[in-house]
Motif scaffolding. Sequence first.
Motif, PDB file in Angstrom:
ATOM      1  N   GLU A  60       4.393 -11.204   4.874  1.00  0.00           N
ATOM      2  CA  GLU A  60       5.044 -10.164   3.858  1.00  0.00           C
ATOM      3  C   GLU A  60       4.132  -8.951   3.814  1.00  0.00           C
ATOM      4  O   GLU A  60       2.788  -8.725   4.018  1.00  0.00           O
ATOM      5  CB  GLU A  60       4.965 -11.433   2.664  1.00  0.00           C
ATOM      6  CG  GLU A  60       5.747 -12.739   2.321  1.00  0.00           C
ATOM      7  CD  GLU A  60       5.358 -12.981   1.106  1.00  0.00           C
ATOM      8  OE1 GLU A  60       4.929 -12.235  -0.488  1.00  0.00           O
ATOM      9  OE2 GLU A  60       5.875 -14.177   0.807  1.00  0.00           O
ATOM     10  N   GLY A  61       4.857  -7.997   4.215  1.00  0.00           N
ATOM     11  CA  GLY A  61       3.663  -6.718   3.266  1.00  0.00           C
ATOM     12  C   GLY A  61       2.987  -6.263   4.616  1.00  0.00           C
ATOM     13  O   GLY A  61       2.604  -7.413   5.683  1.00  0.00           O
ATOM     14  N   ASP A  62       1.706  -5.728   4.315  1.00  0.00           N
ATOM     15  CA  ASP A  62       0.246  -5.347   5.196  1.00  0.00           C
ATOM     16  C   ASP A  62      -0.612  -6.412   4.992  1.00  0.00           C
ATOM     17  O   ASP A  62      -1.129  -7.122   3.985  1.00  0.00           O
ATOM     18  CB  ASP A  62      -0.023  -4.305   4.460  1.00  0.00           C
ATOM     19  CG  ASP A  62      -1.197  -3.556   5.644  1.00  0.00           C
ATOM     20  OD1 ASP A  62      -1.742  -4.425   5.712  1.00  0.00           O
ATOM     21  OD2 ASP A  62      -1.152  -2.356   5.194  1.00  0.00           O
ATOM     22  N   GLU A  65      -3.577  -5.260   3.438  1.00  0.00           N
ATOM     23  CA  GLU A  65      -3.145  -5.792   2.248  1.00  0.00           C
ATOM     24  C   GLU A  65      -3.737  -6.952   1.776  1.00  0.00           C
ATOM     25  O   GLU A  65      -4.190  -7.687   0.406  1.00  0.00           O
ATOM     26  CB  GLU A  65      -2.421  -4.773   1.695  1.00  0.00           C
ATOM     27  CG  GLU A  65      -2.593  -3.469   1.503  1.00  0.00           C
ATOM     28  CD  GLU A  65      -3.594  -2.886   1.212  1.00  0.00           C
ATOM     29  OE1 GLU A  65      -3.808  -3.179  -0.090  1.00  0.00           O
ATOM     30  OE2 GLU A  65      -4.737  -2.265   1.347  1.00  0.00           O
ATOM     31  N   SER A  66      -2.555  -8.030   2.113  1.00  0.00           N
ATOM     32  CA  SER A  66      -2.742  -9.336   1.732  1.00  0.00           C
ATOM     33  C   SER A  66      -3.740  -9.969   2.011  1.00  0.00           C
ATOM     34  O   SER A  66      -4.946 -10.999   0.978  1.00  0.00           O
ATOM     35  CB  SER A  66      -1.933 -10.507   2.915  1.00  0.00           C
ATOM     36  OG  SER A  66      -0.860  -9.858   2.706  1.00  0.00           O
ATOM     37  N   LYS A  67      -4.717  -9.683   3.066  1.00  0.00           N
ATOM     38  CA  LYS A  67      -6.002 -10.405   3.166  1.00  0.00           C
ATOM     39  C   LYS A  67      -6.764  -9.920   2.120  1.00  0.00           C
ATOM     40  O   LYS A  67      -7.064 -10.253   1.610  1.00  0.00           O
ATOM     41  CB  LYS A  67      -6.791 -10.152   4.288  1.00  0.00           C
ATOM     42  CG  LYS A  67      -8.370 -10.450   4.189  1.00  0.00           C
ATOM     43  CD  LYS A  67      -8.870 -10.175   5.566  1.00  0.00           C
ATOM     44  CE  LYS A  67     -10.216 -10.332   6.181  1.00  0.00           C
ATOM     45  NZ  LYS A  67     -10.470 -10.258   7.555  1.00  0.00           N
ATOM     46  N   GLY A  73      -9.001 -13.195  -4.908  1.00  0.00           N
ATOM     47  CA  GLY A  73      -8.269 -14.249  -5.887  1.00  0.00           C
ATOM     48  C   GLY A  73      -7.146 -13.578  -6.491  1.00  0.00           C
ATOM     49  O   GLY A  73      -6.900 -14.237  -6.985  1.00  0.00           O
ATOM     50  N   PHE A  74      -6.449 -12.657  -5.931  1.00  0.00           N
ATOM     51  CA  PHE A  74      -5.048 -12.989  -6.106  1.00  0.00           C
ATOM     52  C   PHE A  74      -4.428 -13.132  -5.462  1.00  0.00           C
ATOM     53  O   PHE A  74      -4.596 -13.190  -4.161  1.00  0.00           O
ATOM     54  CB  PHE A  74      -4.186 -10.779  -6.414  1.00  0.00           C
ATOM     55  CG  PHE A  74      -5.380 -10.199  -7.212  1.00  0.00           C
ATOM     56  CD1 PHE A  74      -6.554 -10.634  -8.646  1.00  0.00           C
ATOM     57  CD2 PHE A  74      -6.404  -9.464  -6.545  1.00  0.00           C
ATOM     58  CE1 PHE A  74      -6.715  -9.788  -9.673  1.00  0.00           C
ATOM     59  CE2 PHE A  74      -7.147  -8.795  -7.903  1.00  0.00           C
ATOM     60  CZ  PHE A  74      -7.549  -8.478  -8.813  1.00  0.00           C
TER      61      PHE A  74
END
Length: 75
Positions: A60-62, A65-67, A73-74
Amino acid sequence: MLNETVISKGYQTVVPAKIRKNYKIMPGDILEWIETEKGILVQVRKRRTLKDIIGLVKAEGDAVESKKSIQMGFK
């Protein structure tokens, strides 16, 4: 159906050919030894290949950004 094997000095054994063929046991598969009240249950766990795993993970997505969001913690 009775199938017997012998334990070697190195505590190894061979899965009988008929069992290997019937249950499609291949090199790399794992035999799980489960203790029960009635004795020992041997169960085959198939080894997963990369081909089996493809598609299990959703992208999902970048990735960067996911990492970052996981590290913060999100997610």
